[in-house]
Design a protein around this motif. Structure first.
Motif, PDB file in Angstrom:
ATOM      1  N   ILE A 143       0.801  -1.229   0.000  1.00  0.00           N
ATOM      2  CA  ILE A 143       0.000   0.000   0.000  1.00  0.00           C
ATOM      3  C   ILE A 143       0.832   1.277   0.000  1.00  0.00           C
ATOM      4  O   ILE A 143       0.301   2.360  -0.231  1.00  0.00           O
ATOM      5  CB  ILE A 143      -0.981   0.023   1.203  1.00  0.00           C
ATOM      6  N   HIS A 144       2.141   1.154   0.251  1.00  0.00           N
ATOM      7  CA  HIS A 144       3.022   2.314   0.280  1.00  0.00           C
ATOM      8  C   HIS A 144       4.101   2.176  -0.786  1.00  0.00           C
ATOM      9  O   HIS A 144       4.589   1.079  -1.040  1.00  0.00           O
ATOM     10  CB  HIS A 144       3.712   2.466   1.642  1.00  0.00           C
ATOM     11  N   ASN A 145       4.470   3.309  -1.349  1.00  0.00           N
ATOM     12  CA  ASN A 145       5.583   3.359  -2.288  1.00  0.00           C
ATOM     13  C   ASN A 145       6.622   4.289  -1.667  1.00  0.00           C
ATOM     14  O   ASN A 145       6.424   5.496  -1.622  1.00  0.00           O
ATOM     15  CB  ASN A 145       5.106   3.894  -3.641  1.00  0.00           C
ATOM     16  N   CYS A 146       7.719   3.719  -1.160  1.00  0.00           N
ATOM     17  CA  CYS A 146       8.748   4.531  -0.497  1.00  0.00           C
ATOM     18  C   CYS A 146       9.582   5.209  -1.582  1.00  0.00           C
ATOM     19  O   CYS A 146      10.302   4.543  -2.335  1.00  0.00           O
ATOM     20  CB  CYS A 146       9.616   3.665   0.405  1.00  0.00           C
ATOM     21  N   VAL A 147       9.480   6.534  -1.655  1.00  0.00           N
ATOM     22  CA  VAL A 147      10.197   7.293  -2.683  1.00  0.00           C
ATOM     23  C   VAL A 147      11.540   7.810  -2.188  1.00  0.00           C
ATOM     24  O   VAL A 147      12.387   8.196  -2.989  1.00  0.00           O
ATOM     25  CB  VAL A 147       9.339   8.465  -3.224  1.00  0.00           C
ATOM     26  N   GLN A 148      11.724   7.820  -0.851  1.00  0.00           N
ATOM     27  CA  GLN A 148      12.995   8.294  -0.306  1.00  0.00           C
ATOM     28  C   GLN A 148      13.190   7.733   1.099  1.00  0.00           C
ATOM     29  O   GLN A 148      12.256   7.704   1.902  1.00  0.00           O
ATOM     30  CB  GLN A 148      13.025   9.825  -0.272  1.00  0.00           C
ATOM     31  N   ALA A 149      14.425   7.314   1.383  1.00  0.00           N
ATOM     32  CA  ALA A 149      14.784   6.850   2.728  1.00  0.00           C
ATOM     33  C   ALA A 149      15.604   7.956   3.398  1.00  0.00           C
ATOM     34  O   ALA A 149      16.511   8.524   2.783  1.00  0.00           O
ATOM     35  CB  ALA A 149      15.584   5.565   2.646  1.00  0.00           C
ATOM     36  N   GLY A 207      15.064   8.605  16.868  1.00  0.00           N
ATOM     37  CA  GLY A 207      13.870   8.318  17.644  1.00  0.00           C
ATOM     38  C   GLY A 207      12.760   7.639  16.856  1.00  0.00           C
ATOM     39  O   GLY A 207      11.649   7.453  17.370  1.00  0.00           O
ATOM     40  N   LYS A 208      13.017   7.268  15.641  1.00  0.00           N
ATOM     41  CA  LYS A 208      12.009   6.585  14.813  1.00  0.00           C
ATOM     42  C   LYS A 208      12.474   5.165  14.504  1.00  0.00           C
ATOM     43  O   LYS A 208      13.674   4.874  14.462  1.00  0.00           O
ATOM     44  CB  LYS A 208      11.783   7.327  13.488  1.00  0.00           C
ATOM     45  N   ARG A 209      11.527   4.301  14.277  1.00  0.00           N
ATOM     46  CA  ARG A 209      11.835   2.914  13.941  1.00  0.00           C
ATOM     47  C   ARG A 209      12.272   2.807  12.483  1.00  0.00           C
ATOM     48  O   ARG A 209      11.926   3.660  11.656  1.00  0.00           O
ATOM     49  CB  ARG A 209      10.598   2.028  14.133  1.00  0.00           C
ATOM     50  N   GLN A 210      12.993   1.741  12.175  1.00  0.00           N
ATOM     51  CA  GLN A 210      13.404   1.497  10.797  1.00  0.00           C
ATOM     52  C   GLN A 210      12.153   1.290   9.947  1.00  0.00           C
ATOM     53  O   GLN A 210      11.210   0.618  10.367  1.00  0.00           O
ATOM     54  CB  GLN A 210      14.303   0.265  10.717  1.00  0.00           C
ATOM     55  N   ASN A 211      12.105   1.879   8.766  1.00  0.00           N
ATOM     56  CA  ASN A 211      10.998   1.807   7.805  1.00  0.00           C
ATOM     57  C   ASN A 211       9.733   2.523   8.274  1.00  0.00           C
ATOM     58  O   ASN A 211       8.670   2.351   7.677  1.00  0.00           O
ATOM     59  CB  ASN A 211      10.654   0.364   7.431  1.00  0.00           C
ATOM     60  N   GLU A 212       9.841   3.330   9.332  1.00  0.00           N
ATOM     61  CA  GLU A 212       8.689   4.108   9.776  1.00  0.00           C
ATOM     62  C   GLU A 212       8.494   5.299   8.840  1.00  0.00           C
ATOM     63  O   GLU A 212       9.443   5.971   8.452  1.00  0.00           O
ATOM     64  CB  GLU A 212       8.885   4.613  11.208  1.00  0.00           C
ATOM     65  N   ILE A 213       7.262   5.559   8.475  1.00  0.00           N
ATOM     66  CA  ILE A 213       6.946   6.665   7.569  1.00  0.00           C
ATOM     67  C   ILE A 213       7.065   7.978   8.334  1.00  0.00           C
ATOM     68  O   ILE A 213       6.479   8.132   9.404  1.00  0.00           O
ATOM     69  CB  ILE A 213       5.535   6.493   6.977  1.00  0.00           C
ATOM     70  N   VAL A 214       7.832   8.910   7.733  1.00  0.00           N
ATOM     71  CA  VAL A 214       8.011  10.211   8.378  1.00  0.00           C
ATOM     72  C   VAL A 214       7.342  11.336   7.586  1.00  0.00           C
ATOM     73  O   VAL A 214       7.100  12.423   8.125  1.00  0.00           O
ATOM     74  CB  VAL A 214       9.508  10.545   8.616  1.00  0.00           C
ATOM     75  N   GLY A 218     -11.615  -1.417  -0.271  1.00  0.00           N
ATOM     76  CA  GLY A 218     -10.619  -2.220   0.428  1.00  0.00           C
ATOM     77  C   GLY A 218      -9.424  -2.630  -0.409  1.00  0.00           C
ATOM     78  O   GLY A 218      -8.491  -3.236   0.104  1.00  0.00           O
ATOM     79  N   GLU A 219      -9.428  -2.327  -1.696  1.00  0.00           N
ATOM     80  CA  GLU A 219      -8.303  -2.674  -2.565  1.00  0.00           C
ATOM     81  C   GLU A 219      -7.555  -1.402  -2.953  1.00  0.00           C
ATOM     82  O   GLU A 219      -8.140  -0.339  -3.099  1.00  0.00           O
ATOM     83  CB  GLU A 219      -8.804  -3.397  -3.821  1.00  0.00           C
ATOM     84  N   VAL A 220      -6.248  -1.546  -3.140  1.00  0.00           N
ATOM     85  CA  VAL A 220      -5.411  -0.386  -3.454  1.00  0.00           C
ATOM     86  C   VAL A 220      -5.809   0.193  -4.809  1.00  0.00           C
ATOM     87  O   VAL A 220      -5.798  -0.511  -5.817  1.00  0.00           O
ATOM     88  CB  VAL A 220      -3.910  -0.770  -3.453  1.00  0.00           C
ATOM     89  N   PHE A 221      -6.168   1.468  -4.785  1.00  0.00           N
ATOM     90  CA  PHE A 221      -6.443   2.179  -6.039  1.00  0.00           C
ATOM     91  C   PHE A 221      -5.210   2.980  -6.439  1.00  0.00           C
ATOM     92  O   PHE A 221      -4.845   3.013  -7.599  1.00  0.00           O
ATOM     93  CB  PHE A 221      -7.659   3.101  -5.891  1.00  0.00           C
ATOM     94  N   ARG A 222      -4.592   3.628  -5.443  1.00  0.00           N
ATOM     95  CA  ARG A 222      -3.324   4.324  -5.665  1.00  0.00           C
ATOM     96  C   ARG A 222      -2.506   4.184  -4.391  1.00  0.00           C
ATOM     97  O   ARG A 222      -2.983   4.496  -3.309  1.00  0.00           O
ATOM     98  CB  ARG A 222      -3.555   5.804  -5.991  1.00  0.00           C
ATOM     99  N   LYS A 223      -1.270   3.694  -4.527  1.00  0.00           N
ATOM    100  CA  LYS A 223      -0.388   3.571  -3.377  1.00  0.00           C
ATOM    101  C   LYS A 223      -0.004   4.955  -2.866  1.00  0.00           C
ATOM    102  O   LYS A 223       0.088   5.902  -3.641  1.00  0.00           O
ATOM    103  CB  LYS A 223       0.894   2.815  -3.753  1.00  0.00           C
ATOM    104  N   ALA A 224       0.253   5.044  -1.576  1.00  0.00           N
ATOM    105  CA  ALA A 224       0.733   6.286  -0.974  1.00  0.00           C
ATOM    106  C   ALA A 224       2.244   6.390  -1.229  1.00  0.00           C
ATOM    107  O   ALA A 224       2.973   5.429  -1.026  1.00  0.00           O
ATOM    108  CB  ALA A 224       0.449   6.296   0.519  1.00  0.00           C
ATOM    109  N   SER A 225       2.677   7.543  -1.686  1.00  0.00           N
ATOM    110  CA  SER A 225       4.115   7.799  -1.856  1.00  0.00           C
ATOM    111  C   SER A 225       4.624   8.421  -0.571  1.00  0.00           C
ATOM    112  O   SER A 225       4.093   9.431  -0.108  1.00  0.00           O
ATOM    113  CB  SER A 225       4.358   8.743  -3.043  1.00  0.00           C
ATOM    114  N   VAL A 226       5.654   7.784   0.013  1.00  0.00           N
ATOM    115  CA  VAL A 226       6.099   8.200   1.342  1.00  0.00           C
ATOM    116  C   VAL A 226       7.615   8.280   1.440  1.00  0.00           C
ATOM    117  O   VAL A 226       8.337   7.725   0.607  1.00  0.00           O
ATOM    118  CB  VAL A 226       5.582   7.213   2.422  1.00  0.00           C
ATOM    119  N   MET A 227       8.049   8.971   2.482  1.00  0.00           N
ATOM    120  CA  MET A 227       9.456   8.999   2.877  1.00  0.00           C
ATOM    121  C   MET A 227       9.519   8.233   4.201  1.00  0.00           C
ATOM    122  O   MET A 227       8.682   8.443   5.076  1.00  0.00           O
ATOM    123  CB  MET A 227       9.945  10.431   3.044  1.00  0.00           C
ATOM    124  N   ALA A 228      10.524   7.355   4.337  1.00  0.00           N
ATOM    125  CA  ALA A 228      10.589   6.515   5.531  1.00  0.00           C
ATOM    126  C   ALA A 228      12.037   6.472   6.050  1.00  0.00           C
ATOM    127  O   ALA A 228      12.983   6.803   5.336  1.00  0.00           O
ATOM    128  CB  ALA A 228      10.106   5.106   5.217  1.00  0.00           C
TER     129      ALA A 228
END
Length: 190
Positions: free
Chosen positions: A149-155, A160-167, A178-188
Motif C-alpha cells: 500500500i506504500h511506495n517509499c520514494v525516499q529513505a 527516535g524513529k523505527r526502521q521503515n517508519e513513515i516520516v 478495500g483494494e489499493v487504487f493508488r499507493k501512498a508515496s512516502v518517505m521513511a
C-alpha cells in the motif's frame, strides 16, 4: 403409435368377423397391405418429425449460440466502457482531493486561520462523502512501510524513529472497496 392404430384396425375387424352375416369389406391380404401402408406412413411421419425437430434444434443452436456470443461481446464491451469511465471518474476525484490537500497545506504555511477553518469543514465533508462511495485514504502516520500500500520514494535518517517508519507523505494513497487504487508515496526511515 403404429402398433396402436394397427391393433385397433385388427380388433375391429376381428369383432365384426364374429357375426355370421358379416362380410368383410377387405380380404386378409388387403388388411395386411393396409397395415403395412399405415405403418409405413407412420414411420415416414415420425422420421419427418424427427428431421424437423433436429433441424430446428440445430438452427436454434446455431442461431442461439450466435446470439449469445453477440450479447456476450456487447456486454463485455459495455462493462469495459463502464470500468474505463469509473476509473476516469475515480482518478478525477482523487485529483480533486490532491488539490484540496495542496490548498490546505498552503493555508497552513501562510497561517490564514479563516482559510484553514473553511478548509477543515470542506475536508470533513469530503471525507464523509468519499467514505460513502467506499474510498478510503491509506493510513501512513507512524506506520511502517507496507509495499502493498506504500511506495517509499525516499529513505531518510531520523532519530527516535523505527526502521521503515513513515516520516512524510509526498502523495496520499487511496483504497477503493478495500483494494489499493493508488499507493501512498512516502518517505521513511532507513
Amino acid at each position: 403409435m403404429a402398433e396402436l392404430i394397427i391393433g385397433g384396425i385388427r380388433t375391429k375387424f376381428e369383432k365384426k368377423k364374429q357375426f355370421k352375416d358379416f362380410e368383410p369389406p377387405f380380404t386378409e391380404s388387403e388388411i395386411l397391405e393396409l397395415e403395412e401402408t399405415v405403418e409405413s406412413c407412420l414411420n415416414e411421419i415420425k422420421h419427418k418429425e424427427e428431421t424437423i425437430e433436429e433441424r430446428d434444434t440445430n438452427n436454434l443452436s446455431d442461431d442461439g449460440l450466435y446470439q449469445l456470443e453477440q450479447e456476450y461481446v456487447s456486454l463485455k464491451n459495455q462493462l469495459e466502457e463502464k470500468e474505463k469511465f469509473n476509473s476516469l471518474v475515480l482518478n478525477k476525484v482523487i485529483s480533486i482531493l490532491d488539490q484540496v490537500d495542496e490548498i490546505h497545506r498552503y493555508a497552513l504555511e501562510v497561517e490564514d486561520n479563516t482559510l484553514k477553518q473553511y478548509l477543515v469543514g470542506i475536508k470533513d465533508q469530503i471525507d464523509k462523502e468519499i467514505k460513502e462511495i467506499d474510498i478510503e485514504e491509506i493510513k501512513c502516520n507512524n506506520e511502517i512501510v507496507n509495499e502493498e500500500i506504500h511506495n517509499c520514494v525516499q529513505a531518510v535518517e531520523s532519530e527516535g524513529k523505527r526502521q521503515n517508519e513513515i516520516v512524510h507523505v509526498t502523495q496520499k494513497g487511496y483504497l477503493l472497496k478495500g483494494e489499493v487504487f493508488r499507493k501512498a508515496s512516502v518517505m521513511a526511515v532507513k
